[in-house]
Design an enzyme around this catalytic site. Structure first.
Site, PDB file in Angstrom:
ATOM      1  CG  ASN A  37      50.773  73.304  36.724  1.00 38.09           C
ATOM      2  OD1 ASN A  37      51.584  73.585  35.838  1.00 38.09           O
ATOM      3  ND2 ASN A  37      49.464  73.354  36.537  1.00 38.09           N
ATOM      4  NE  ARG A 147      36.056  71.571  38.639  1.00 36.38           N
ATOM      5  CZ  ARG A 147      37.345  71.976  38.546  1.00 36.38           C
ATOM      6  NH1 ARG A 147      38.169  71.837  39.587  1.00 36.38           N
ATOM      7  NH2 ARG A 147      37.794  72.500  37.410  1.00 36.38           N
ATOM      8  CE1 TYR A 159      38.809  75.479  39.228  1.00 37.43           C
ATOM      9  CE2 TYR A 159      40.997  75.841  38.295  1.00 37.43           C
ATOM     10  CZ  TYR A 159      40.009  74.972  38.737  1.00 37.43           C
ATOM     11  OH  TYR A 159      40.226  73.631  38.683  1.00 37.43           O
ATOM     12  CG  ASP A 210      38.146  74.259  42.886  1.00 38.51           C
ATOM     13  OD1 ASP A 210      39.084  73.661  42.337  1.00 38.51           O
ATOM     14  OD2 ASP A 210      38.301  74.975  43.904  1.00 38.51           O
ATOM     15  CG  HIS A 212      40.936  77.703  42.180  1.00 39.45           C
ATOM     16  ND1 HIS A 212      42.092  78.412  41.968  1.00 39.45           N
ATOM     17  CD2 HIS A 212      41.218  76.450  41.805  1.00 39.45           C
ATOM     18  CE1 HIS A 212      43.024  77.622  41.463  1.00 39.45           C
ATOM     19  NE2 HIS A 212      42.524  76.414  41.356  1.00 39.45           N
ATOM     20  CD  GLU A 236      38.470  71.565  44.886  1.00 40.64           C
ATOM     21  OE1 GLU A 236      37.628  71.009  44.178  1.00 40.64           O
ATOM     22  OE2 GLU A 236      39.660  71.688  44.561  1.00 40.64           O
ATOM     23  CD  GLU A 262      43.451  71.985  44.245  1.00 37.45           C
ATOM     24  OE1 GLU A 262      42.419  71.335  43.993  1.00 37.45           O
ATOM     25  OE2 GLU A 262      43.921  72.807  43.455  1.00 37.45           O
ATOM     26  NE  ARG A 283      40.086  68.881  45.955  1.00 40.47           N
ATOM     27  CZ  ARG A 283      40.266  68.367  44.738  1.00 40.47           C
ATOM     28  NH1 ARG A 283      39.965  67.127  44.488  1.00 40.47           N
ATOM     29  NH2 ARG A 283      40.755  69.106  43.764  1.00 40.47           N
ATOM     30  CG  ASP A 316      48.266  70.390  37.633  1.00 32.82           C
ATOM     31  OD1 ASP A 316      47.123  70.678  37.242  1.00 32.82           O
ATOM     32  OD2 ASP A 316      48.624  70.458  38.822  1.00 32.82           O
ATOM     33  CD  GLU A 339      40.361  67.516  40.368  1.00 30.77           C
ATOM     34  OE1 GLU A 339      40.942  67.697  41.444  1.00 30.77           O
ATOM     35  OE2 GLU A 339      40.200  68.420  39.523  1.00 30.77           O
ATOM     36  CD1 TRP A 402      44.110  82.290  38.481  1.00 29.00           C
ATOM     37  CD2 TRP A 402      44.939  80.337  39.220  1.00 29.00           C
ATOM     38  NE1 TRP A 402      43.777  81.345  37.562  1.00 29.00           N
ATOM     39  CE2 TRP A 402      44.247  80.147  37.970  1.00 29.00           C
ATOM     40  CE3 TRP A 402      45.511  79.256  39.858  1.00 29.00           C
ATOM     41  CZ2 TRP A 402      44.164  78.876  37.366  1.00 29.00           C
ATOM     42  CZ3 TRP A 402      45.413  78.002  39.259  1.00 29.00           C
ATOM     43  CH2 TRP A 402      44.744  77.851  38.017  1.00 29.00           C
TER      44      TRP A 402
HETATM   45  O1  LIG Z   1      40.564  71.195  41.815  1.00 25.95           O
HETATM   46  C1  LIG Z   1      41.318  71.307  40.845  1.00 25.95           C
HETATM   47  O2  LIG Z   1      41.517  70.418  40.000  1.00 25.95           O
HETATM   48  C2  LIG Z   1      42.022  72.627  40.621  1.00 25.95           C
HETATM   49  O3  LIG Z   1      42.150  73.314  41.807  1.00 25.95           O
HETATM   50  C3  LIG Z   1      43.276  72.435  39.830  1.00 25.95           C
HETATM   51  O4  LIG Z   1      42.911  72.573  38.494  1.00 25.95           O
HETATM   52  C4  LIG Z   1      44.404  73.385  40.127  1.00 25.95           C
HETATM   53  O5  LIG Z   1      44.033  74.690  39.737  1.00 25.95           O
HETATM   54  C5  LIG Z   1      45.638  72.933  39.373  1.00 25.95           C
HETATM   55  O6  LIG Z   1      45.946  71.628  39.773  1.00 25.95           O
HETATM   56  C6  LIG Z   1      46.809  73.849  39.643  1.00 25.95           C
HETATM   57  O7  LIG Z   1      47.943  73.361  38.973  1.00 25.95           O
HETATM   58 MG   LIG Z   2      40.760  72.643  43.222  1.00 26.59          MG
END
Ligand SMILES: O=C(O)[C@@H](O)[C@@H](O)[C@H](O)[C@H](O)CO
Ligand SMILES: [Mg+2]
Length: 402
Positions: A37, A147, A159, A210, A212, A236, A262, A283, A316, A339, A402
């Protein structure tokens, strides 16, 4: 059997997806997700200019050998671009092997350890009340895990809060949008959100959150402790994870389960976190962590330390990745949760697939291979549209996570 050709298909049915298609001399082809992404075209070039020429003529059944060739042979190991490209090749080769064996890929990975794959939905809203209302709708849809992400008073955005309650797409502009962030304001809201959610949703439903990547370790320890009365399933990405020692400090202050990974792209990103039991869920997912071959190794290593899987599954990551992830999820012993951010109808039309949602679980394909395809004619109708993930600044202008 020989690989005769391969191509990269870029399509944008509402958001960009990059798909590798590998063809063979027996007419069987395989698909792999290669979507990164905000940096999609870098993986397109990595595949077209550097990987595909090395694949032609190879035996597609030699999945591990080709994985090692692409990993060690690049010299410049790891990284999200490299490992997404390797992942796409790996997924496509497993898809081919399943089709030739006339078996779903999970059967080649040891068969089912469970009937369904528990997934979590994404309740979000501008206020606590809005978020709880959406969470109740997810519970009514049969989700066993939800979530929770809500707006922060005083912040224009945060976020995980989207305009559309069923679909969340953060890559929202041709150049990165700049959001403003306040940790203090955020830390005041989340405990109230979870208190209200437990009150409204009851004790049984799994509640996730999350962060983030936005807290310091001690802030994460404080939030984890504040959430303990509400027993979250996980917290998370509590902190950025380049310094894996960050999680040692969090662990000293809270029993709230921790999930991370992730944005990891190899076992080396998570080795210390797993072997020191600093996390509870890993993740890492198929498209960004080197494919099924490597993710199986991460899961086996995690199993030794009682760490369970919790694969990333945002919009994504394409339906090709979701299909591969579900074959992985259903076949590993230490599965935790998957997820599942629903894709739009336009995306599902470009990527017809066999998996489906039922009573809080995803049901995996019984068809040979990964159980997903790409309609190239429909894909061609959606040309690439550059889109960036946002960036965050603190209220004093400092560039932040972010
Ligand atoms: O846990 C999640 O799904 C997020 O962290 C995602 O939405 C993440 O922000 C996006 O995959 C970034 O492209
Ligand atoms: Mg995440």
């Amino acid at each position: 059997m020989k690989i005769t050709s391969a191509k990269v298909i870029v399509t944008c049915p509402g958001r960009n997806f990059v798909t590798l298609k590998i063809m063979t001399d027996e007419g069987v082809y395989g698909l792999g997700d290669a979507t990164l992404n905000g940096r999609e075209l870098s993986v397109v070039s990595y595949l077209e200019d550097h990987v595909i020429p090395c694949l032609i003529g190879r035996d597609p059944h030699q999945i591990e050998d080709i994985w090692q060739f692409l990993y060690r042979g690049a010299y410049w190991r790891r990284g999200p671009v490299t490992m997404s490209a390797v992942a796409a090749v790996d997924m496509a080769l497993w898809d081919i092997k399943g089709k030739v064996a006339n078996l779903p890929v999970y059967q080649l990975m040891g068969g089912k350890c469970r009937t369904g794959v528990m997934v979590y939905g994404h309740a979000n809203g501008t206020s606590i009340e809005d978020t709880i209302e959406v969470a109740q709708s997810y519970k009514a849809m049969g989700y066993k895990a939800i979530r929770l992400q809500c707006g922060v008073p005083g912040l224009a955005s945060t976020y995980g809060v989207s305009k559309d309650k069923m679909f969340y797409e953060p890559a929202d502009a041709d150049l990165p949008t700049e959001n403003i962030w306040s940790t203090e304001a955020y830390l005041r809201v989340v405990p109230k959100l979870f208190a209200a959610a437990r009150e409204a949703l009851g004790e049984e439903v799994h509640l996730l959150h999350d962060v983030h990547h936005r807290l310091t370790p001690i802030e994460a320890g404080r939030l984890g402790r504040d959430l303990e009365p509400y027993r979250p399933f996980w917290m998370e990405d509590a902190v950025v994870a380049e310094n894996q020692d960050n999680f040692r400090l969090i662990r000293q202050h809270t029993t709230t389960p921790l999930a991370v990974g992730e944005i990891f792209n190899s076992i080396w990103d998570c080795k210390d976190l797993i072997q020191n039991q600093l996390i509870d869920y890993i993740r890492a997912t198929v498209v960004h962590a080197g494919g099924l071959t490597h993710l199986k190794k991460i899961a086996a290593f995690a199993d030794i330390y009682n760490v369970r899987t919790g694969c990333h599954g945002a919009t994504d990551l394409s339906p090709v990745c979701m299909a591969a992830a579900l074959n992985f999820d259903v076949s590993v012993p230490n599965f935790g949760v998957q997820e599942y951010m629903r894709h739009t109808d336009a995306t599902d039309e470009v990527f017809p697939h066999q998996y489906y949602f039922k009573d809080g679980d995803m049901i995996v394909n019984e068809t040979p291979g990964l159980g997903v395809d790409i309609d190239e004619e429909k894909a061609a109708k959606y040309p690439y549209q550059r889109a960036y993930l946002p960036v965050n600044r603190l209220q004093d202008g400092t560039l932040f996570n972010w």
